[in-house]
Design an enzyme around this catalytic site. Structure first.
Site, PDB file in Angstrom:
ATOM      1  N   HIS A  24       0.825  -1.215   0.000  1.00  0.00           N
ATOM      2  CA  HIS A  24       0.000   0.000   0.000  1.00  0.00           C
ATOM      3  C   HIS A  24       0.860   1.266   0.000  1.00  0.00           C
ATOM      4  O   HIS A  24       0.602   2.200   0.754  1.00  0.00           O
ATOM      5  CB  HIS A  24      -0.960   0.015   1.196  1.00  0.00           C
ATOM      6  CG  HIS A  24      -1.842  -1.196   1.256  1.00  0.00           C
ATOM      7  ND1 HIS A  24      -2.639  -1.492   2.326  1.00  0.00           N
ATOM      8  CD2 HIS A  24      -2.049  -2.190   0.365  1.00  0.00           C
ATOM      9  CE1 HIS A  24      -3.288  -2.621   2.097  1.00  0.00           C
ATOM     10  NE2 HIS A  24      -2.943  -3.061   0.916  1.00  0.00           N
ATOM     11  N   HIS A  78      -8.325  -8.572  13.121  1.00  0.00           N
ATOM     12  CA  HIS A  78      -8.308  -7.545  12.073  1.00  0.00           C
ATOM     13  C   HIS A  78      -8.773  -8.206  10.784  1.00  0.00           C
ATOM     14  O   HIS A  78      -8.276  -9.276  10.420  1.00  0.00           O
ATOM     15  CB  HIS A  78      -6.863  -7.019  11.953  1.00  0.00           C
ATOM     16  CG  HIS A  78      -6.643  -5.967  10.933  1.00  0.00           C
ATOM     17  ND1 HIS A  78      -7.638  -5.193  10.395  1.00  0.00           N
ATOM     18  CD2 HIS A  78      -5.485  -5.549  10.337  1.00  0.00           C
ATOM     19  CE1 HIS A  78      -7.122  -4.345   9.526  1.00  0.00           C
ATOM     20  NE2 HIS A  78      -5.815  -4.547   9.474  1.00  0.00           N
ATOM     21  N   ASP A 163      -1.961  -5.385  13.744  1.00  0.00           N
ATOM     22  CA  ASP A 163      -0.928  -4.600  13.041  1.00  0.00           C
ATOM     23  C   ASP A 163      -0.098  -3.728  13.986  1.00  0.00           C
ATOM     24  O   ASP A 163       1.058  -3.414  13.674  1.00  0.00           O
ATOM     25  CB  ASP A 163      -1.586  -3.704  11.990  1.00  0.00           C
ATOM     26  CG  ASP A 163      -1.971  -4.464  10.729  1.00  0.00           C
ATOM     27  OD1 ASP A 163      -1.410  -5.543  10.484  1.00  0.00           O
ATOM     28  OD2 ASP A 163      -2.837  -3.977   9.992  1.00  0.00           O
ATOM     29  N   HIS A 222       2.686  -8.767  11.951  1.00  0.00           N
ATOM     30  CA  HIS A 222       3.772  -8.749  10.966  1.00  0.00           C
ATOM     31  C   HIS A 222       5.114  -8.680  11.697  1.00  0.00           C
ATOM     32  O   HIS A 222       5.252  -7.929  12.674  1.00  0.00           O
ATOM     33  CB  HIS A 222       3.679  -7.521  10.060  1.00  0.00           C
ATOM     34  CG  HIS A 222       2.432  -7.463   9.226  1.00  0.00           C
ATOM     35  ND1 HIS A 222       2.205  -8.281   8.142  1.00  0.00           N
ATOM     36  CD2 HIS A 222       1.340  -6.662   9.310  1.00  0.00           C
ATOM     37  CE1 HIS A 222       1.042  -7.993   7.605  1.00  0.00           C
ATOM     38  NE2 HIS A 222       0.486  -7.020   8.298  1.00  0.00           N
TER      39      HIS A 222
HETATM   40 FE1  FEO Z   1      -3.968  -3.836   8.265  1.00  0.00          FE
HETATM   41 FE2  FEO Z   1      -1.603  -6.171   8.197  1.00  0.00          FE
HETATM   42  O1  FEO Z   1      -3.185  -5.390   7.673  1.00  0.00           O
END
Ligand code: FEO
Length: 395
Positions: A24, A78, A163, A222
């Protein structure tokens, strides 16, 4: 990469994506991971899924610990597809499992997947008894979608934070200390600047809910997990970034066609440094915009330098403006300089753009016709010094 036991009965079962390079608009030079966690107690709980292309490796990691069909609950912290992309596969394999999300998460999952799943909304503070432990749901909206929440396991003192607190780093190692905490923090800050900073009020509200909790491990969605004493380092940095506590440093971002603006920037950097602000200079035609934003958002001073191009801003400099908007910060201390050949135009237009964004612009700005001579270079040093002193004196 096999699963990893983070604590007794708590396993990482996610997927490593070595090839991800953009997310993104955020650059991800080190790849990323889609973290999913399995808790095996009297009930078996899966926290989050992975991107759809990683469904097979996710299933393999789960199957190495427990029969995937034995999963009783699937928690969606999420709904974004990097954490829910294989939910259709999961829910098809475990139709008896209950899918749990916030009320908003339930809606969002339905809007994305139209799955008609066995789903239930959980309340803020609600506990889920799974045997020897009760998992607690902590609503944490806007981190960074409206439906986000944390899940906390008191038995292992693990916070599953989606996140928030994450970083885009692919690795075979699961903990920040194995990779070097400072190196991980650099990627964490990039992630924060790009995805979380805009929602910093919501973040601070969510972090306030964490204060009473013992947290031995932060397990984000992540990148690596943080454990032990490093948790404090992570949370302190995150809180500082969220409070926009400025660091005594400066950033200069520029581009140059024939080198005149580059020379001006070199001298201006000397002036900024002489005023006591360490400065980092980025050539916008060779630098990573994500890295610049992460460096700039909490810098005491940001200088932008552009030559005049077709009576306006040189496009590589103008391209930075939308990126500067991403952390949603107003009132940054900025200054503008640049060269021109005849009519000029880049610097006044830069000033107008930055003022329209709500930033405080140091005046007077500095322009120079073509290449600066010795007197012009001294004017650049003086400009850099004065802009830095102005920023340092500002509240
Ligand atoms: Fe907001 Fe890792 O997606």
């Amino acid at each position: 990469m096999p699963h990893v036991e983070l604590a007794a009965g708590v396993y990482w079962v996610g997927a490593v994506d070595w090839d991800a390079r953009r997310f993104h608009g955020l650059t991800t030079p080190r790849g990323t991971t889609y973290n999913s966690y399995l808790i095996v107690d009297e009930k078996t709980v899966l926290i989050d899924g992975v991107r759809a292309p990683q469904a097979d490796i996710h299933r393999e990691h789960i199957a190495a610990i427990a029969d995937p069909a034995s999963i009783d609950y699937v928690i969606s912290n999420h709904a974004e597809p990097d954490h829910s992309g294989n939910l259709e596969t999961i829910m098809a394999a475990v139709p008896k499992a209950r899918l749990l999300a916030t009320k908003d998460g339930v809606k969002r999952l339905e809007h994305i997947y139209h799955g008609g799943w066995n789903v239930r909304a959980v309340e803020d503070g609600e506990e889920l008894d799974i045997g020897r432990r009760s998992l607690r749901f902590i609503h944490a909206p806007l981190l960074h979608w409206p439906e986000t929440m944390f899940t906390y396991d008191p038995a292992s003192a693990t916070l599953f934070s989606c996140d928030a607190f994450g970083a885009h780093i692919a690795s075979t190692q699961r903990f920040a200390d194995q990779l070097g905490c400072q190196a991980v923090l650099a990627e964490t800050k990039k992630y924060f600047a790009f995805l979380i900073c805009a929602y910093r009020k919501a973040l601070l509200q969510a972090m306030a809910k964490l204060e009473p909790l013992e947290i031995n491990t932060v397990a984000p969605s992540h990148g690596p997990c943080w454990r032990g004493g490093d948790v404090g380092l992570l949370l302190e940095n995150y809180a500082s970034w969220a409070r926009l506590e400025l660091e005594e440093k400066a950033v200069i971002a520029f581009a140059s066609m024939w080198g005149a603006t580059r020379r001006m920037v070199g001298a201006a950097a000397e002036g900024v440094a002489a005023a006591g602000l360490p400065v980092r200079v980025y050539d916008l035609e060779r630098s990573d915009l994500s890295e610049i934003i992460a460096d700039a958002f909490n810098s005491r001073l940001v200088l932008l330098a552009s030559p005049t191009f077709e009576s306006g801003i040189y496009p590589p400099v103008e391209a930075l403006i939308p990126y500067l908007r991403v952390p949603r910060i107003k009132g940054m201390h900025v200054g503008c300089l640049g060269s021109f050949g005849w009519g000029g135009g880049s610097v006044p237009k830069l000033i107008r753009l930055l003022e329209a964004e709500g930033h405080q612009v140091y005046q007077p700005a500095l322009t120079n016709r073509f290449f600066p001579d010795a007197e012009g270079l001294q004017a650049c040093r003086d400009f850099g010094r004065a802009a830095a002193e102005w920023a340092r004196a500002a509240e």
